[in-house]
Design a protein around this motif. Structure first.
Motif, PDB file in Angstrom:
ATOM      1  N   ASN A 210       0.847  -1.190   0.000  1.00 50.88           N
ATOM      2  CA  ASN A 210       0.000   0.000   0.000  1.00 50.88           C
ATOM      3  C   ASN A 210       0.885   1.242   0.000  1.00 50.88           C
ATOM      4  OD1 ASN A 210      -2.106  -1.784   0.225  1.00 50.88           O
ATOM      5  ND2 ASN A 210      -2.707  -1.170   2.285  1.00 50.88           N
ATOM      6  N   ASP A 211       0.542   2.195  -0.820  1.00 45.92           N
ATOM      7  CA  ASP A 211       1.307   3.446  -0.881  1.00 45.92           C
ATOM      8  C   ASP A 211       0.828   4.344   0.267  1.00 45.92           C
ATOM      9  OD1 ASP A 211       2.864   5.571  -1.595  1.00 45.92           O
ATOM     10  OD2 ASP A 211       1.702   6.118  -3.372  1.00 45.92           O
ATOM     11  N   THR A 213       2.754   6.597   2.169  1.00 45.63           N
ATOM     12  CA  THR A 213       3.404   7.889   2.405  1.00 45.63           C
ATOM     13  C   THR A 213       3.814   8.613   1.134  1.00 45.63           C
ATOM     14  OG1 THR A 213       5.653   6.962   2.546  1.00 45.63           O
ATOM     15  CG2 THR A 213       4.339   7.008   4.589  1.00 45.63           C
ATOM     16  N   GLY A 214       3.734   7.957  -0.024  1.00 43.41           N
ATOM     17  CA  GLY A 214       4.167   8.578  -1.263  1.00 43.41           C
ATOM     18  C   GLY A 214       5.669   8.531  -1.485  1.00 43.41           C
ATOM     19  N   ARG A 215       6.398   7.914  -0.582  1.00 48.43           N
ATOM     20  CA  ARG A 215       7.851   7.821  -0.718  1.00 48.43           C
ATOM     21  C   ARG A 215       8.202   6.582  -1.548  1.00 48.43           C
ATOM     22  NH1 ARG A 215      10.512   8.626   5.101  1.00 48.43           N
ATOM     23  NH2 ARG A 215      12.189   9.555   3.881  1.00 48.43           N
ATOM     24  N   PRO A 216       9.466   6.445  -2.006  1.00 48.72           N
ATOM     25  CA  PRO A 216       9.860   5.267  -2.781  1.00 48.72           C
ATOM     26  C   PRO A 216       9.570   3.968  -2.018  1.00 48.72           C
ATOM     27  CG  PRO A 216      11.554   6.952  -2.910  1.00 48.72           C
ATOM     28  CD  PRO A 216      10.562   7.429  -1.894  1.00 48.72           C
ATOM     29  N   LEU A 217       9.343   2.889  -2.771  1.00 50.78           N
ATOM     30  CA  LEU A 217       8.967   1.614  -2.158  1.00 50.78           C
ATOM     31  C   LEU A 217       9.976   1.177  -1.108  1.00 50.78           C
ATOM     32  CD1 LEU A 217       7.181  -0.991  -2.091  1.00 50.78           C
ATOM     33  CD2 LEU A 217       8.810  -1.953  -3.719  1.00 50.78           C
ATOM     34  N   HIS A 218      11.264   1.249  -1.427  1.00 50.05           N
ATOM     35  CA  HIS A 218      12.248   0.690  -0.498  1.00 50.05           C
ATOM     36  C   HIS A 218      12.253   1.438   0.827  1.00 50.05           C
ATOM     37  CE1 HIS A 218      15.658   3.652  -0.759  1.00 50.05           C
ATOM     38  NE2 HIS A 218      15.002   3.994  -1.866  1.00 50.05           N
ATOM     39  N   ILE A 219      11.947   2.735   0.791  1.00 46.98           N
ATOM     40  CA  ILE A 219      11.882   3.516   2.033  1.00 46.98           C
ATOM     41  C   ILE A 219      10.629   3.140   2.822  1.00 46.98           C
ATOM     42  CG2 ILE A 219      11.664   5.838   2.991  1.00 46.98           C
ATOM     43  CD1 ILE A 219      13.385   6.843   0.690  1.00 46.98           C
ATOM     44  N   GLN A 220       9.502   3.022   2.133  1.00 44.44           N
ATOM     45  CA  GLN A 220       8.275   2.610   2.813  1.00 44.44           C
ATOM     46  C   GLN A 220       8.433   1.218   3.423  1.00 44.44           C
ATOM     47  OE1 GLN A 220       4.356   3.491   1.364  1.00 44.44           O
ATOM     48  NE2 GLN A 220       5.143   4.682  -0.367  1.00 44.44           N
ATOM     49  N   GLN A 221       9.106   0.319   2.712  1.00 42.49           N
ATOM     50  CA  GLN A 221       9.302  -1.022   3.257  1.00 42.49           C
ATOM     51  C   GLN A 221      10.252  -1.011   4.445  1.00 42.49           C
ATOM     52  OE1 GLN A 221      10.422  -3.306  -0.284  1.00 42.49           O
ATOM     53  NE2 GLN A 221       8.470  -4.369  -0.161  1.00 42.49           N
ATOM     54  N   GLY A 264      16.103  -1.611 -19.739  1.00 41.65           N
ATOM     55  CA  GLY A 264      15.689  -0.690 -18.677  1.00 41.65           C
ATOM     56  C   GLY A 264      14.199  -0.688 -18.407  1.00 41.65           C
ATOM     57  N   THR A 265      13.485  -1.805 -18.678  1.00 43.56           N
ATOM     58  CA  THR A 265      12.052  -1.864 -18.449  1.00 43.56           C
ATOM     59  C   THR A 265      11.732  -1.773 -16.963  1.00 43.56           C
ATOM     60  OG1 THR A 265      11.818  -3.258 -20.399  1.00 43.56           O
ATOM     61  CG2 THR A 265       9.970  -3.230 -18.866  1.00 43.56           C
ATOM     62  N   GLN A 266      10.792  -0.942 -16.607  1.00 46.00           N
ATOM     63  CA  GLN A 266      10.340  -0.713 -15.228  1.00 46.00           C
ATOM     64  C   GLN A 266      11.523  -0.426 -14.302  1.00 46.00           C
ATOM     65  OE1 GLN A 266       7.341  -3.515 -13.763  1.00 46.00           O
ATOM     66  NE2 GLN A 266       7.611  -2.732 -11.699  1.00 46.00           N
ATOM     67  N   SER A 267      12.294   0.572 -14.670  1.00 48.69           N
ATOM     68  CA  SER A 267      13.451   0.954 -13.871  1.00 48.69           C
ATOM     69  C   SER A 267      13.099   1.944 -12.765  1.00 48.69           C
ATOM     70  CB  SER A 267      14.535   1.557 -14.770  1.00 48.69           C
ATOM     71  OG  SER A 267      14.036   2.677 -15.473  1.00 48.69           O
ATOM     72  N   LYS A 268      11.792   2.254 -12.629  1.00 44.19           N
ATOM     73  CA  LYS A 268      11.331   3.127 -11.563  1.00 44.19           C
ATOM     74  C   LYS A 268      10.089   2.515 -10.912  1.00 44.19           C
ATOM     75  CE  LYS A 268      12.934   7.433 -13.744  1.00 44.19           C
ATOM     76  NZ  LYS A 268      12.513   8.788 -14.234  1.00 44.19           N
ATOM     77  N   ASP A 269       9.833   2.888  -9.662  1.00 40.21           N
ATOM     78  CA  ASP A 269       8.598   2.480  -9.004  1.00 40.21           C
ATOM     79  C   ASP A 269       7.396   2.995  -9.793  1.00 40.21           C
ATOM     80  OD1 ASP A 269      10.189   1.459  -6.988  1.00 40.21           O
ATOM     81  OD2 ASP A 269       9.791   3.081  -5.572  1.00 40.21           O
ATOM     82  N   THR A 270       6.292   2.265  -9.727  1.00 41.85           N
ATOM     83  CA  THR A 270       5.057   2.703 -10.377  1.00 41.85           C
ATOM     84  C   THR A 270       3.910   2.657  -9.372  1.00 41.85           C
ATOM     85  OG1 THR A 270       4.613   0.460 -11.172  1.00 41.85           O
ATOM     86  CG2 THR A 270       5.776   1.933 -12.668  1.00 41.85           C
ATOM     87  N   ILE A 278      -7.394   0.951  -2.750  1.00 38.24           N
ATOM     88  CA  ILE A 278      -6.210   1.445  -2.059  1.00 38.24           C
ATOM     89  C   ILE A 278      -5.058   1.559  -3.056  1.00 38.24           C
ATOM     90  CG2 ILE A 278      -4.547   1.015  -0.217  1.00 38.24           C
ATOM     91  CD1 ILE A 278      -6.731  -0.577   1.223  1.00 38.24           C
ATOM     92  N   GLN A 279      -4.449   2.707  -3.124  1.00 36.32           N
ATOM     93  CA  GLN A 279      -3.336   2.914  -4.052  1.00 36.32           C
ATOM     94  C   GLN A 279      -2.138   2.072  -3.637  1.00 36.32           C
ATOM     95  OE1 GLN A 279      -2.551   6.847  -5.937  1.00 36.32           O
ATOM     96  NE2 GLN A 279      -0.681   6.810  -4.711  1.00 36.32           N
ATOM     97  N   LYS A 280      -1.539   1.400  -4.617  1.00 32.42           N
ATOM     98  CA  LYS A 280      -0.376   0.543  -4.375  1.00 32.42           C
ATOM     99  C   LYS A 280       0.860   1.170  -5.023  1.00 32.42           C
ATOM    100  CE  LYS A 280      -3.369  -2.640  -3.034  1.00 32.42           C
ATOM    101  NZ  LYS A 280      -3.620  -2.967  -1.620  1.00 32.42           N
ATOM    102  N   ILE A 281       2.010   0.829  -4.464  1.00 33.09           N
ATOM    103  CA  ILE A 281       3.274   1.178  -5.092  1.00 33.09           C
ATOM    104  C   ILE A 281       3.979  -0.118  -5.473  1.00 33.09           C
ATOM    105  CG2 ILE A 281       4.417   1.439  -2.824  1.00 33.09           C
ATOM    106  CD1 ILE A 281       6.220   3.563  -4.243  1.00 33.09           C
ATOM    107  N   PHE A 282       4.385  -0.205  -6.735  1.00 32.04           N
ATOM    108  CA  PHE A 282       5.016  -1.394  -7.287  1.00 32.04           C
ATOM    109  C   PHE A 282       6.503  -1.105  -7.471  1.00 32.04           C
ATOM    110  CE2 PHE A 282       0.625  -1.284  -8.440  1.00 32.04           C
ATOM    111  CZ  PHE A 282       0.173  -2.592  -8.382  1.00 32.04           C
ATOM    112  N   GLY A 283       7.335  -1.986  -6.972  1.00 33.77           N
ATOM    113  CA  GLY A 283       8.768  -1.741  -6.990  1.00 33.77           C
ATOM    114  C   GLY A 283       9.395  -1.865  -8.360  1.00 33.77           C
ATOM    115  N   ARG A 284      10.449  -1.160  -8.547  1.00 34.89           N
ATOM    116  CA  ARG A 284      11.213  -1.161  -9.789  1.00 34.89           C
ATOM    117  C   ARG A 284      11.954  -2.471  -9.970  1.00 34.89           C
ATOM    118  NH1 ARG A 284      16.911   1.863  -9.358  1.00 34.89           N
ATOM    119  NH2 ARG A 284      17.160   0.377 -11.071  1.00 34.89           N
ATOM    120  N   ASN A 285      12.388  -2.729 -11.194  1.00 38.61           N
ATOM    121  CA  ASN A 285      13.331  -3.800 -11.486  1.00 38.61           C
ATOM    122  C   ASN A 285      14.744  -3.250 -11.423  1.00 38.61           C
ATOM    123  OD1 ASN A 285      11.194  -5.546 -11.987  1.00 38.61           O
ATOM    124  ND2 ASN A 285      11.282  -5.284 -14.209  1.00 38.61           N
ATOM    125  N   TYR A 286      15.680  -4.098 -11.052  1.00 41.51           N
ATOM    126  CA  TYR A 286      17.103  -3.766 -11.112  1.00 41.51           C
ATOM    127  C   TYR A 286      17.738  -4.626 -12.209  1.00 41.51           C
ATOM    128  CZ  TYR A 286      16.822  -1.528  -6.464  1.00 41.51           C
ATOM    129  OH  TYR A 286      16.513  -0.718  -5.399  1.00 41.51           O
TER     130      TYR A 286
END
Length: 340
Positions: A210-211, A213-221, A264-270, A278-286
């Motif tokens: 669940n998103d 705080t609006g911050r990047p996924l890794h910080i929220q996790q 570089g597909t999905q190189s950023k959170d979405t 409920i708005q979700k945040i999906f993590g980027r690929n590395y």
């Protein structure tokens, strides 16, 4: 040191680009990949559970087969949807699979995620009680399952049984001592992480939540992990909890890697939605050369906070390539981050 395993969603498709064309292919290849991962020195073989889909579903036959073919690797799920489960029958299956594996089962369970069908758990004979949500249904099943794993008797024995009973109330058999400490809750929010901590379950957090705080996924996790550990301490549990995070990470070490993942597909959170409002945040690929990966992953606060990292693998590309993906991380990336 950090435990590193793989997580397979177990897709199959009868298409030219897939090396897993059928359910039999996926099941047999999953066993082979677990054996290969153990030989490479990986720590875990984990599998996703989805119903009504061309993916792995009922996990315990697979886990038992892997347990019989391996010796050291942890074997688990990420996650079993508890809305669909008979808690007592699940305790029997889990106990048997854990005994076959010699106490290596690490079961991730949860409410589940978006589904292929509407209210699929109803087809399995389960429904929320009056005033419950489907998430409440999952937690109710979980509480029964988790209590049964204590191994305490609760069932009144028949006075004229077919076979002689031990004295007292009877428990579900087979019972595997210690399995209860190896149950993980797949949490998509801070609130359910706190609930898992109070229950005494370990924590799994994946590539979405669940998103909040609006911050990047890794910080929220990372914040979610801290909230979990604070609640665990407050609950007064005596053992140390475990925490895993899942990531899609690909080291580009040859042309095949670059062909599959070098764009570089999905190189950023979405941001998006699944089966609720409920708005979700999906993590980027590395996906990058090993030296770049080391630099990027060193900034991932959730990986740093977890003791276990699960690498999602593209199972339809076959056992050999997935083993290569795992080996590349273990060999070219993990040492540079102090994980190996």
């Amino acid at each position: 040191m950090k435990k590193i395993g793989f997580l397979s969603f177990g897709h199959w498709a009868n298409s030219p680009g897939s090396q897993a064309r059928s359910a039999a292919d996926v099941l047999l290849q999953s066993i082979d990949l677990a054996v290969a991962a153990e030989e490479l020195g990986a720590d875990g073989a984990f599998f996703r559970v989805h119903h009504f889909a061309q993916q792995l579903a009922s996990p315990f036959p697979l886990l038992a087969a892997i347990g019989a073919k391996t010796r050291t690797i942890e074997i688990g799920t990420g996650v079993i949807d508890m809305r669909y489960e008979n808690p007592l029958y699940m305790a029997e299956d889990a106990g048997a699979a854990d005994l076959i594996a010699g106490g290596r089962l690490q079961l991730g369970i949860s409410r589940g995620s978006g589904e292929q069908v509407i209210d699929g758990w109803r087809h399995f004979g389960y429904a929320p009680e009056e005033g419950e949500t489907h998430a409440d249904l999952a937690r109710r099943h979980t509480e029964v399952f988790y209590e049964v794993l204590r191994g305490k008797g609760f069932a009144q024995p028949n006075p004229r049984p077919m076979f002689a009973n031990p004295p007292g109330l009877l428990r579900v058999e087979p019972h595997s001592e210690g399995l209860r400490e190896r149950i993980w809750w797949g949490s998509g929010s801070n609130a359910t992480a706190v609930w898992a901590a109070k229950m005494g379950m370990n924590l799994q957090t994946s590539t979405l939540k669940n998103d909040e705080t609006g911050r990047p996924l890794h910080i929220q996790q990372a914040e979610q992990i801290q909230v979990f550990r604070d609640a665990w301490k407050e609950a007064g549990h005596t053992r140390a909890p475990r925490v895993s995070v899942s990531r899609s990470i690909f080291a580009l070490v040859n042309q095949q890697d670059r062909m599959y993942f070098g764009r570089g597909t999905q190189s950023k959170d979405t941001i998006g939605f699944l089966d609720d409002d409920i708005q979700k945040i999906f993590g980027r690929n590395y996906a990058a050369e090993p030296d770049v990966l080391i630099e990027e992953l060193a900034k991932d606060e959730a990986i740093a906070a977890a003791d276990t990292l699960l690498l999602t693998v593209p199972n339809q590309l076959g056992v050999e390539y997935c083993a290569h993906v795992i080996e590349s991380i273990l060999t070219h990336v993990a040492p540079g981050l102090g994980w190996r």
